[in-house]
Design a protein around this motif. Structure first.
Motif, PDB file in Angstrom:
ATOM      1  N   VAL A   1     -62.730 -14.798  46.664  1.00 49.26           N
ATOM      2  CA  VAL A   1     -64.351 -14.561  45.574  1.00 49.26           C
ATOM      3  C   VAL A   1     -65.360 -15.240  44.778  1.00 49.26           C
ATOM      4  CG1 VAL A   1     -64.440 -12.118  44.236  1.00 49.26           C
ATOM      5  CG2 VAL A   1     -62.454 -12.238  45.738  1.00 49.26           C
ATOM      6  N   LEU A   2     -66.369 -14.669  45.275  1.00 47.05           N
ATOM      7  CA  LEU A   2     -67.400 -15.720  45.212  1.00 47.05           C
ATOM      8  C   LEU A   2     -68.064 -14.936  43.974  1.00 47.05           C
ATOM      9  CD1 LEU A   2     -69.200 -17.648  48.291  1.00 47.05           C
ATOM     10  CD2 LEU A   2     -67.364 -18.470  46.330  1.00 47.05           C
ATOM     11  N   ASN A   3     -69.120 -16.277  43.051  1.00 54.37           N
ATOM     12  CA  ASN A   3     -69.852 -14.696  42.393  1.00 54.37           C
ATOM     13  C   ASN A   3     -71.721 -14.389  43.051  1.00 54.37           C
ATOM     14  OD1 ASN A   3     -70.763 -13.998  39.070  1.00 54.37           O
ATOM     15  ND2 ASN A   3     -71.489 -16.421  39.181  1.00 54.37           N
ATOM     16  N   HIS A   4     -70.885 -13.294  43.513  1.00 54.83           N
ATOM     17  CA  HIS A   4     -72.379 -12.640  43.852  1.00 54.83           C
ATOM     18  C   HIS A   4     -71.953 -11.395  43.739  1.00 54.83           C
ATOM     19  CE1 HIS A   4     -76.151 -11.536  45.445  1.00 54.83           C
ATOM     20  NE2 HIS A   4     -76.146 -11.961  46.050  1.00 54.83           N
ATOM     21  N   VAL A   5     -72.878 -10.187  44.687  1.00 53.31           N
ATOM     22  CA  VAL A   5     -72.752  -9.037  45.149  1.00 53.31           C
ATOM     23  C   VAL A   5     -71.145  -8.817  45.466  1.00 53.31           C
ATOM     24  CG1 VAL A   5     -73.303  -6.859  45.527  1.00 53.31           C
ATOM     25  CG2 VAL A   5     -74.522  -8.278  43.997  1.00 53.31           C
ATOM     26  N   LEU A   6     -70.048  -7.782  45.557  1.00 54.33           N
ATOM     27  CA  LEU A   6     -68.999  -8.141  46.251  1.00 54.33           C
ATOM     28  C   LEU A   6     -69.552  -6.335  46.890  1.00 54.33           C
ATOM     29  CD1 LEU A   6     -66.561  -8.765  44.164  1.00 54.33           C
ATOM     30  CD2 LEU A   6     -67.094 -10.183  45.403  1.00 54.33           C
ATOM     31  N   PRO A   7     -68.751  -6.422  48.125  1.00 54.04           N
ATOM     32  CA  PRO A   7     -69.128  -5.233  48.990  1.00 54.04           C
ATOM     33  C   PRO A   7     -67.664  -3.948  48.078  1.00 54.04           C
ATOM     34  CG  PRO A   7     -67.640  -7.460  50.576  1.00 54.04           C
ATOM     35  CD  PRO A   7     -68.104  -7.147  49.471  1.00 54.04           C
ATOM     36  N   GLU A   8     -68.241  -2.558  47.999  1.00 50.20           N
ATOM     37  CA  GLU A   8     -67.679  -1.559  47.543  1.00 50.20           C
ATOM     38  C   GLU A   8     -66.157  -1.648  48.059  1.00 50.20           C
ATOM     39  OE1 GLU A   8     -69.877   1.825  48.351  1.00 50.20           O
ATOM     40  OE2 GLU A   8     -71.798   0.718  47.405  1.00 50.20           O
ATOM     41  N   ASP A   9     -65.931  -2.313  49.172  1.00 48.72           N
ATOM     42  CA  ASP A   9     -64.024  -1.391  50.150  1.00 48.72           C
ATOM     43  C   ASP A   9     -63.408  -2.956  49.708  1.00 48.72           C
ATOM     44  OD1 ASP A   9     -65.787  -3.230  51.632  1.00 48.72           O
ATOM     45  OD2 ASP A   9     -63.932  -2.041  53.391  1.00 48.72           O
ATOM     46  N   THR A  10     -64.040  -4.386  48.503  1.00 48.04           N
ATOM     47  CA  THR A  10     -63.243  -5.331  48.424  1.00 48.04           C
ATOM     48  C   THR A  10     -61.761  -5.410  48.505  1.00 48.04           C
ATOM     49  OG1 THR A  10     -65.443  -6.264  47.580  1.00 48.04           O
ATOM     50  CG2 THR A  10     -62.951  -6.602  46.401  1.00 48.04           C
ATOM     51  N   ALA A  11     -61.156  -4.313  47.376  1.00 45.22           N
ATOM     52  CA  ALA A  11     -59.638  -3.900  47.406  1.00 45.22           C
ATOM     53  C   ALA A  11     -58.570  -3.808  48.250  1.00 45.22           C
ATOM     54  CB  ALA A  11     -60.037  -2.308  46.779  1.00 45.22           C
ATOM     55  N   ARG A  12     -59.668  -3.693  49.442  1.00 41.26           N
ATOM     56  CA  ARG A  12     -59.360  -3.243  50.221  1.00 41.26           C
ATOM     57  C   ARG A  12     -58.690  -4.979  51.852  1.00 41.26           C
ATOM     58  NH1 ARG A  12     -61.983  -3.209  55.237  1.00 41.26           N
ATOM     59  NH2 ARG A  12     -60.705  -2.107  56.703  1.00 41.26           N
ATOM     60  N   PHE A  13     -59.679  -6.232  50.909  1.00 34.84           N
ATOM     61  CA  PHE A  13     -59.286  -7.129  51.727  1.00 34.84           C
ATOM     62  C   PHE A  13     -58.636  -7.859  49.945  1.00 34.84           C
ATOM     63  CE2 PHE A  13     -63.292  -5.850  53.260  1.00 34.84           C
ATOM     64  CZ  PHE A  13     -63.015  -6.598  55.290  1.00 34.84           C
ATOM     65  N   LEU A  14     -58.647  -7.714  48.957  1.00 35.42           N
ATOM     66  CA  LEU A  14     -57.503  -8.578  48.625  1.00 35.42           C
ATOM     67  C   LEU A  14     -56.429  -7.530  48.229  1.00 35.42           C
ATOM     68  CD1 LEU A  14     -59.714  -7.072  44.832  1.00 35.42           C
ATOM     69  CD2 LEU A  14     -59.719  -9.546  47.008  1.00 35.42           C
ATOM     70  N   ALA A  15     -55.945  -6.034  48.926  1.00 32.78           N
ATOM     71  CA  ALA A  15     -54.306  -6.207  49.288  1.00 32.78           C
ATOM     72  C   ALA A  15     -54.085  -6.689  50.225  1.00 32.78           C
ATOM     73  CB  ALA A  15     -54.824  -4.842  49.332  1.00 32.78           C
ATOM     74  N   ALA A  16     -54.985  -6.656  51.398  1.00 28.89           N
ATOM     75  CA  ALA A  16     -54.047  -7.411  52.556  1.00 28.89           C
ATOM     76  C   ALA A  16     -54.152  -9.299  52.484  1.00 28.89           C
ATOM     77  CB  ALA A  16     -55.318  -6.930  54.050  1.00 28.89           C
ATOM     78  N   ALA A  17     -54.754  -9.529  51.147  1.00 31.43           N
ATOM     79  CA  ALA A  17     -54.737 -11.225  51.500  1.00 31.43           C
ATOM     80  C   ALA A  17     -53.271 -11.585  50.811  1.00 31.43           C
ATOM     81  CB  ALA A  17     -56.003 -12.117  50.822  1.00 31.43           C
ATOM     82  N   GLN A  18     -52.704 -12.536  51.633  1.00 27.82           N
ATOM     83  CA  GLN A  18     -51.985 -13.478  50.932  1.00 27.82           C
ATOM     84  C   GLN A  18     -51.587 -13.965  49.296  1.00 27.82           C
ATOM     85  OE1 GLN A  18     -50.511 -15.823  54.806  1.00 27.82           O
ATOM     86  NE2 GLN A  18     -48.647 -13.609  54.834  1.00 27.82           N
TER      87      GLN A  18
END
Length: 259
Positions: free
Chosen positions: A34-51
């Motif tokens: 995760v970088l310091n710029h505008v994040l996608p609205e569905d960021t949570a799903r990528f966070l949940a899928a990441a090891q």
């Protein structure tokens, strides 16, 4: 009866689509940066899928503001933009959940970016083949930042699959040689582009409305032809690429998913 049959078919189709999306959301990726710029609205799903979830410097602020319950494994950078409140928040949250958040404070280095620092810190020794890393907050904003992030994708193309995600598109650098990509129903749209990045590219593709064939006249290069506003063929689930050099691939996201 015909009306009831039609309704039943519609419900069944909707259930199948929902199941497909759920399967995609449950798919595992090796890391999410995760970088310091505008994040996608569905960021949570990528966070949940990441090891592993890595917040780069001010990326920790972005997560605390929009996704404060996220599990963050590493916060890394010279901390010139990360607020101490953000660092303390995720360290405390990790302690409560038994998933420690490591804080890696690095000296200021003008010659490396936050993304490069995060990639250098990653441990992918137990990953077979090229690890898949989703990068959020890399596209948009200042053009020089975006180009640098894509350049890092090129630098790592042979050892790491970096997928840059925004609300609008998925973008990655494909390695030279053969690449096969599966189209994700309900996830990706049809508009796409294949853009030379480091050197002129001769490409053979399948699955596109305007497929490319390598000829003396057809070479992708800056100052001449680049393939933009192409389309994936309807009902196609697999795309293939054969290129002599790495090439930038981008495809629009489905508005339903990005919303």
């Amino acid at each position: 009866m015909l009306v009831l049959d039609s309704v039943a078919r519609s419900l069944h189709a909707a259930q199948q689509q929902q199941q497909q999306r759920q399967q995609q959301q449950n798919a595992v990726i090796d890391a999410c940066i995760v970088l310091n710029h505008v994040l996608p609205e569905d960021t949570a799903r990528f966070l949940a899928a990441a090891q592993t979830v890595i917040a780069c410097d001010g990326g920790a602020n972005r997560l605390r503001e929009a996704f404060p319950e996220a599990d963050v494994d590493v916060i890394i950078g010279d901390m010139d933009s990360a607020e101490e409140a953000s660092i303390e928040h995720f360290v405390s949250l990790g302690q409560q959940r038994g998933r420690p958040c490591e804080v890696v404070r690095l000296p200021h280095d003008q010659d490396s970016t936050d993304l490069q620092k995060a990639l250098a810190h990653m441990d992918t020794s137990d990953v077979q083949g090229r690890p898949t890393v989703v990068v959020l907050g890399a596209l948009g904003g200042r053009l020089d930042h975006t180009l640098q992030h894509l350049n890092i994708g090129l630098q790592h193309v042979d050892r790491t699959r970096l997928v840059f995600v925004s609300d609008e598109c998925f973008t990655e650098v494909l390695p030279a040689g053969e690449t096969e990509l599966r189209i994700q129903p309900g996830e990706e749209g049809r508009a796409c582009g294949l853009v030379p990045f480091a050197a002129p590219v001769r490409a053979t593709t399948t699955g596109l409305v305007w497929n490319l064939q390598p000829t003396a006249e057809l070479e992708l290069k800056w100052g001449a032809l680049i393939s933009t506003s192409n389309l994936v063929q309807p009902d196609t689930d697999t795309l293939t690429f054969h290129t002599n050099n790495p090439v930038l691939w981008t495809i629009e996201r489905s508005p339903v998913v990005a919303a």
